[in-house]
Design an enzyme around this catalytic site. Structure first.
Site, PDB file in Angstrom:
ATOM      1  CG  ASP A  12     -32.527   0.344   6.064  1.00 18.07           C
ATOM      2  OD1 ASP A  12     -31.681   1.095   5.539  1.00 18.07           O
ATOM      3  OD2 ASP A  12     -33.388  -0.257   5.405  1.00 18.07           O
ATOM      4  CB  SER A  13     -35.210   3.976   5.026  1.00 19.27           C
ATOM      5  OG  SER A  13     -34.751   3.108   4.009  1.00 19.27           O
ATOM      6  CE1 TYR A  44     -36.793   7.129   6.113  1.00 14.76           C
ATOM      7  CE2 TYR A  44     -34.521   7.404   6.839  1.00 14.76           C
ATOM      8  CZ  TYR A  44     -35.856   7.229   7.138  1.00 14.76           C
ATOM      9  OH  TYR A  44     -36.251   7.168   8.440  1.00 14.76           O
ATOM     10  N   GLY A  45     -34.614   7.319  -0.214  1.00 18.52           N
ATOM     11  CA  GLY A  45     -33.711   7.716  -1.285  1.00 18.52           C
ATOM     12  C   GLY A  45     -34.195   8.802  -2.218  1.00 18.52           C
ATOM     13  CB  CYS A  75     -30.179   3.743   5.710  1.00 17.45           C
ATOM     14  SG  CYS A  75     -31.045   4.722   4.455  1.00 17.45           S
ATOM     15  CG  ASN A  76     -25.579   2.791   1.227  1.00 17.77           C
ATOM     16  OD1 ASN A  76     -24.363   2.805   1.203  1.00 17.77           O
ATOM     17  ND2 ASN A  76     -26.273   1.668   1.270  1.00 17.77           N
ATOM     18  CB  THR A  77     -30.427   7.493   1.637  1.00 19.91           C
ATOM     19  OG1 THR A  77     -30.446   6.888   0.339  1.00 19.91           O
ATOM     20  CG2 THR A  77     -31.036   8.876   1.557  1.00 19.91           C
ATOM     21  CB  CYS A 185     -29.712   0.951  -1.743  1.00 18.33           C
ATOM     22  SG  CYS A 185     -31.301   0.860  -0.871  1.00 18.33           S
ATOM     23  CB  THR A 186     -29.048  -1.750   3.342  1.00 21.67           C
ATOM     24  OG1 THR A 186     -30.096  -0.841   3.664  1.00 21.67           O
ATOM     25  CG2 THR A 186     -27.713  -1.185   3.803  1.00 21.67           C
ATOM     26  CG  HIS A 187     -34.239  -1.631   0.651  1.00 20.89           C
ATOM     27  ND1 HIS A 187     -33.807  -0.613   1.455  1.00 20.89           N
ATOM     28  CD2 HIS A 187     -35.536  -1.867   1.001  1.00 20.89           C
ATOM     29  CE1 HIS A 187     -34.784  -0.233   2.264  1.00 20.89           C
ATOM     30  NE2 HIS A 187     -35.847  -0.990   2.009  1.00 20.89           N
TER      31      HIS A 187
END
Length: 276
Positions: A12-13, A44-45, A75-77, A185-187
């Site tokens: 992930d970012s 990253y987004g 990470c979706n982005t 977003c995984t955050h």
């Protein structure tokens, strides 16, 4: 190392992918994992697609040094911007990526859906195509959450700022009584309760983690790479951050939901790498 016994890489970012790792580790109880958080370059987004592709490829290179048998882009982005490139570049590596769970919300009958994600994720053609496909009789709103992942990355010390930003962001929505919120977003799952505070309709939240894990399980099973036992389980945490306490944050976020679970009592290996 026997390839079956090799770990699964999770990337992930930043800290967000820990939320995905929790589900992976629960649904795949015999697997080892190596998690790499690129916190030194987060978030990253709001970066250019080419930059996200470069950073994601760099993450794969780091994880390949740990002889991973599969790769989860948590990470979706990064999934939106780089997954096709990675599949072409690494044809022998099983690669799956998290994506906004809009289809899951639709399949469960949601009619009024809010999709919260980074600007780049929402702008990517794949998501736009899915949005067009599922719109029509449903009301689907997208909410670009600029800055939210970066604040979550800072941990509890920026919690008040997270609340303020969520209040401002969610005040810009239409006022629809949403019955579903897609956390793209995984955050964001780390602040799900805070998000719920500003959405009085008590929606159901969707992340897509379970579907991602089932897909990975299917692919590894077909390749005969699933472990059936593992008495000495290991989960390693790597970070590109110069902050020496970054992996302590990863560990804290991961173990917080597993403290009462005997299968995660030990062992873990916590490893930090320096920013390059």
């Amino acid at each position: 190392m026997n390839k079956v016994d090799s770990p699964i890489g999770v990337f992930d970012s930043g800290v967000g992918g820990i939320s995905t790792l929790k589900v992976l580790a629960t649904m795949l109880p015999h697997e080892d994992f190596v998690f790499f958080g690129d916190s030194g370059n987060a978030p990253y987004g709001e970066k250019r697609r080419e930059e996200v592709q470069r950073l994601t490829d760099n993450a794969v290179q780091k994880l390949l040094k740990h002889h991973i048998k599969g790769m989860v882009i948590a990470c979706n982005t990064a999934t939106s911007a780089a997954k096709p490139m990675l599949i072409e570049r690494y044809p022998d590596l099983t690669i799956v990526g998290i994506e906004p769970a809009l289809k899951e919300a639709v399949d469960n009958g949601a009619r009024n859906i809010l999709v919260m994600a980074t600007p780049l994720t929402l702008a990517m053609p794949k998501f736009q195509k899915q949005l067009h496909l599922f719109s029509g009789e449903r009301h689907i709103e997208t909410l670009p959450c600029s800055g939210l992942a970066g604040l979550i990355e800072c941990g509890a010390q920026r919690l008040d700022d997270v609340r303020d930003l969520l209040r401002r962001l969610l005040s810009t929505t239409s006022g629809t009584r949403f019955d579903a919120v897609v956390l793209g977003c995984t955050h964001y799952p780390f602040v799900k309760k805070l998000i719920a505070d500003y959405i009085p309709s008590q929606p159901r939240f969707y992340t897509g983690y379970e579907g991602l894990t089932r897909h990975l399980t299917h692919l590894l099973g077909d390749a005969k790479l699933l472990r059936t036992s593992n008495p000495d389980r290991h989960i390693e945490f790597l970070s590109s951050s110069v902050n020496p306490h970054e992996t302590d944050l990863y560990r804290e976020l991961f173990t917080s939901s597993f403290e009462s679970s005997t299968q995660f009592g030990r062992p873990y290996t916590y490893l930090s790498i320096s920013h390059e």
